[in-house]
Design a protein around this motif. Structure first.
Motif, short mmCIF file in Angstrom:
data_model
loop_
_atom_site.label_atom_id
_atom_site.label_comp_id
_atom_site.label_asym_id
_atom_site.label_seq_id
_atom_site.Cartn_x
_atom_site.Cartn_y
_atom_site.Cartn_z
N PRO A 183 21.42 -20.10 -35.45
CA PRO A 183 21.46 -21.56 -34.68
C PRO A 183 21.24 -21.30 -33.38
O PRO A 183 20.55 -22.31 -32.89
N ALA A 184 21.94 -20.02 -32.85
CA ALA A 184 22.04 -20.24 -31.27
C ALA A 184 20.50 -19.81 -30.84
O ALA A 184 19.89 -20.35 -29.89
N VAL A 185 19.43 -18.86 -31.36
CA VAL A 185 18.18 -18.64 -31.22
C VAL A 185 17.48 -20.01 -31.30
O VAL A 185 16.45 -20.45 -30.60
N SER A 186 17.47 -20.49 -32.37
CA SER A 186 16.95 -21.82 -32.82
C SER A 186 17.20 -23.02 -32.10
O SER A 186 16.20 -23.71 -31.44
N PHE A 187 18.59 -22.96 -31.38
CA PHE A 187 18.68 -23.95 -30.59
C PHE A 187 18.10 -23.60 -28.98
O PHE A 187 17.61 -24.77 -28.62
N ILE A 188 17.97 -22.49 -28.47
CA ILE A 188 17.07 -22.18 -27.57
C ILE A 188 15.70 -22.46 -27.51
O ILE A 188 15.10 -23.30 -26.91
N ILE A 189 15.22 -21.89 -28.49
CA ILE A 189 13.91 -22.23 -28.64
C ILE A 189 13.55 -23.34 -29.16
O ILE A 189 12.48 -24.29 -28.48
N GLY A 190 14.48 -24.19 -30.06
CA GLY A 190 13.99 -25.58 -30.25
C GLY A 190 14.18 -26.52 -29.13
O GLY A 190 13.41 -27.67 -29.22
N THR A 191 15.02 -26.21 -28.03
CA THR A 191 15.12 -27.00 -26.93
C THR A 191 14.03 -26.68 -25.83
O THR A 191 13.55 -27.84 -25.28
N VAL A 192 13.65 -25.51 -25.77
CA VAL A 192 12.81 -25.20 -24.59
C VAL A 192 11.41 -25.57 -25.22
O VAL A 192 10.49 -26.12 -24.40
N ALA A 237 23.70 -32.02 -36.73
CA ALA A 237 22.66 -31.70 -35.35
C ALA A 237 22.09 -30.38 -35.43
O ALA A 237 21.06 -30.21 -35.14
N SER A 238 23.18 -29.35 -35.97
CA SER A 238 22.70 -27.83 -35.61
C SER A 238 21.71 -27.68 -36.63
O SER A 238 20.69 -26.91 -36.60
N ARG A 239 21.73 -28.10 -37.99
CA ARG A 239 20.90 -27.85 -39.01
C ARG A 239 19.27 -28.37 -38.91
O ARG A 239 18.44 -28.03 -39.16
N THR A 240 19.66 -29.72 -38.20
CA THR A 240 18.25 -30.40 -37.66
C THR A 240 17.43 -29.41 -36.72
O THR A 240 16.28 -29.45 -37.08
N GLN A 241 18.18 -28.94 -35.79
CA GLN A 241 17.79 -28.18 -34.63
C GLN A 241 16.98 -26.94 -35.40
O GLN A 241 15.73 -26.41 -34.93
N VAL A 242 17.58 -26.15 -36.45
CA VAL A 242 16.94 -25.12 -37.05
C VAL A 242 15.64 -25.37 -37.59
O VAL A 242 14.68 -24.82 -37.47
N THR A 243 15.86 -26.66 -38.45
CA THR A 243 14.47 -27.02 -39.20
C THR A 243 13.49 -27.20 -38.24
O THR A 243 12.41 -27.11 -38.65
N LEU A 244 13.62 -28.02 -37.33
CA LEU A 244 12.87 -28.38 -36.30
C LEU A 244 12.19 -27.48 -35.57
O LEU A 244 10.98 -27.27 -35.35
N THR A 245 12.98 -26.36 -35.26
CA THR A 245 12.44 -24.95 -34.65
C THR A 245 11.41 -24.51 -35.30
O THR A 245 10.39 -24.02 -34.87
N PHE A 246 11.79 -24.32 -36.74
CA PHE A 246 10.50 -23.49 -37.38
C PHE A 246 9.20 -24.38 -37.72
O PHE A 246 8.02 -23.79 -37.81
#
Length: 486
Positions: free
Chosen positions: A32-41, A171-180
Motif C-alpha cells: 500500500p505504501a508503494v501504491s500510495f506514492i506511485i498512485g499519488t505521483v 481509501a487505501s484499497r482504492t489507491q492500490v486498485t487505481l495505481t494498477f
C-alpha cells in the motif's frame, strides 16, 4: 489460573481497549505504501505537463532532459524525506519537519499555505484534468463545454472526499486498485511508442536540442511543470503514524516507487514525441487522447477512461495525506482544534478532510490548469527546500539524534540548492503568480502572532470561535484522539 494465563488475559484486554478508543491505526504496509506514492505521483501530470515542459523548454531534446532531471531531483528530495520520516516518527510531513528543525513560525506558515491555496490549487487542477478527460471523449473532435468539465470535476472530488471520510482501509484499497490501473495506462502508451521508434520513426528527434526558442526566464516554468508531474513523493511522510514498521517501509517504498515513476515518465514522453510532432503536442488540450487517436485507434476510447481514473487516484492520495498534516498541526496547537478530531466510528480525520472541500470547489470554478500549477508550485517548493535545509541544520546541531536512514550529504545539499535556485528564478519568470503566492504566504505571519504566539484574539471572538467549533464537533460526530501511535 496461573501467572501466564493472567498476563495473556491482561494483554488481551489492553489490546481490546486500544482498539476501542479513538485513534489512527497502523494499517499501511509496503505494497500500500508503494501504491500510495506511485498512485499519488502518477495522476494528471504525465498527461498534462508534457505540453508545459515543451512550451517552456523550447525543444524535444531539452524537454526530455528536463523530465529526466526532474526525476533525479525528485528522487533526491524523496531520499531526504526518507531520512526526515525515520528521524521524526510523527505524521505531518513538511509541517512536522519544519517544526522540529526550524521552529514553529515556518511550520505554521506551511500549514497556512497548504490550507489556503496549495491543496485547493493542486486538487482543483487534478480535478479539472479528470473532468476534461471524462467529458472531451464525448465531444471530440469539438471542444467540450467548460461548464460541463467543471461540473464533472466537482463530482470527482466529491467522490474522493466521501471515500476518505468513510474509511481509511477503503481509501487505501482504492489507491492500490487505481495505481494498477494507471500503470496499465502508461504501459499502453509506452508499447506502441517504443514499437514505432524501433521501426525507424525518429524524425521528431532530429535537431532535438534546437535551443533558438529557449529563454532562461522560462526554464524554471519547464521544471515546475515537470516537478508537478512528479509531485506526491512526499505524501507518505504525511501518514507516518499509520505506516507499519516505518523505519523500513518508508525508505524502501520511496526508492522503489520513484525509480519506477522516473523510468515510466521518460519512456512515456519518448512515446509521445515518436508519434506526435512538437507542434501537434503543443496544440493538444489532452495529450494522451491525441496520442491514442494516432497510435491506438482500436482502443483509443479506453485511454480517456484510464487517464480519468489515474487523476482520481492522485486526488485520492492527496485527500488521504494532506488532512493528516492539518490534523498534526491542530494536535500541536497551531491549527483550530476541530482539525485534530476523528470520527468516533469511522476512525478517519473527517473534519480535516471535509473542511478542505469548499476551497477546492471554489478553485475548480475559478481556476485554469496551467495558472494553478505555477501558482501553487512556488510556495510548495520553497517550503520543501526549507525542510531539507532544516534537516541539514538539525544534523549539525544534533549529531547524536537517531537517524535510522541517512541520506548522503551531497544529495541533500544538491537538492536544497537546486530548489532554492528554481524558486528564486521563478520570481523573474512568472512574477504575477509567484508574487501572489508570496503575499498569501506572508499573510500567515500576523495570523500566527495573533492566534498562536500571543493568542490576542478578543474574548468575544474566542467565544464565537469555540461555539462554532463545538457545534461542528457535534454535527460531525468527532472527538479528540485518545491514544497516539507513534
Amino acid at each position: 489460573m496461573d501467572g501466564t494465563q493472567v498476563k495473556t488475559e491482561v494483554d488481551s484486554k489492553k489490546e481490546k481497549a486500544v482498539e476501542e478508543v479513538v485513534h489512527l491505526r497502523r494499517e499501511i504496509g509496503l505494497l500500500p505504501a508503494v501504491s500510495f506514492i506511485i498512485g499519488t505521483v502518477v495522476g494528471s501530470g504525465i498527461f498534462i505537463a508534457p505540453k508545459g515542459v515543451l512550451m517552456n523548454s523550447g525543444s524535444v531534446g531539452l524537454s526530455l532532459l528536463v523530465w529526466g532531471l526532474c526525476g533525479i531531483l525528485s528522487m533526491f528530495g524523496a531520499l531526504c524525506y526518507a531520512e526526515l520520516g525515520t528521524s521524526f516518527s510523527k505524521s505531518g510531513g513538511h509541517y512536522t519537519y519544519l517544526l522540529e528543525t526550524l521552529g514553529p513560525l515556518p511550520a505554521f506558515l506551511r500549514l497556512w499555505v497548504e490550507f489556503l491555496f496549495i491543496r485547493p490549487s493542486v486538487s482543483s487542477y487534478v480535478s479539472l484534468a479528470f473532468g476534461r478527460y471524462v467529458v472531451e471523449s464525448f465531444f471530440a473532435p469539438c471542444a467540450a463545454p467548460t461548464v460541463l468539465i467543471k461540473l464533472v470535476s466537482i463530482l470527482g472530488v466529491t467522490f474522493v472526499v466521501a471515500i476518505n471520510c468513510w474509511s481509511v482501509s477503503t481509501a487505501s484499497r482504492t489507491q492500490v486498485t487505481l495505481t494498477f490501473i494507471k500503470m496499465f495506462a502508461l504501459v499502453l502508451i509506452i508499447i506502441p511508442g517504443v514499437i514505432a521508434l524501433a521501426t525507424g520513426k525518429t524524425e521528431n528527434f532530429q535537431n532535438g536540442f534546437e535551443v533558438a526558442s529557449l529563454t532562461l526566464d522560462r526554464l524554471p516554468l519547464a521544471f515546475y511543470n515537470g516537478l508537478y508531474a512528479y509531485g506526491g513523493w512526499f505524501y507518505l511522510n504525511f501518514v507516518t503514524e499509520e505506516v507499519i514498521n516505518p523505519n523500513r517501509t518508508i525508505p524502501l517504498a520511496i526508492i522503489c516507487s520513484m525509480v519506477t515513476v522516473t523510468v515510466f515518465y521518460v519512456l512515456v514522453n519518448v512515446a509521445y514525441y515518436t508519434v506526435m510532432t512538437p507542434a501537434e503536442l503543443l496544440m493538444s488540450e489532452a495529450v494522451a487522447v491525441t496520442f491514442a487517436n494516432r497510435a491506438l485507434q482500436g482502443v483509443a476510447s479506453l485511454i480517456p477512461v484510464l487517464v480519468a481514473l489515474s487523476c482520481l487516484g492522485a486526488l485520492n492520495g492527496g485527500f488521504f495525506a494532506v488532512p493528516r498534516m492539518l490534523f498534526v498541526g491542530a494536535r500541536e496547537g497551531h491549527w483550530p482544534p476541530i482539525f485534530s478530531m476523528i470520527h468516533v466510528r469511522r476512525q478517519t480525520p473527517l473534519p480535516a478532510v471535509l473542511l478542505l472541500y469548499p476551497l477546492v470547489v471554489l478553485m475548480i470554478l475559478t481556476g485554469e490548469i496551467y495558472q494553478l500549477i505555477n501558482f501553487a508550485s512556488f510556495a510548495r517548493w520553497f517550503f520543501i527546500a526549507l525542510a531539507t535545509l532544516g534537516m541539514l541544520i538539525h544534523r549539525y546541531r544534533f549529531p547524536l539524534h537517531p537517524r535510522p536512514f541517512k541520506v548522503p550529504v551531497i544529495i541533500a545539499v544538491t537538492f536544497t540548492v537546486v530548489c532554492f535556485f528554481i524558486v528564486g528564478l521563478s520570481l523573474y519568470s512568472d512574477p504575477w503568480n509567484t508574487g501572489r503566492s508570496c503575499i498569501l504566504t506572508l499573510t500567515g505571519v500576523p495570523v500566527y502572532y495573533l492566534t498562536v504566539y500571543r493568542y490576542r484574539l478578543p474574548n468575544r471572538w474566542r467565544e464565537i470561535f469555540n461555539y462554532f467549533s463545538t457545534q461542528l464537533q457535534i454535527l460531525l460526530e468527532v472527538a479528540q484522539q485518545e491514544v497516539q501511535t507513534y
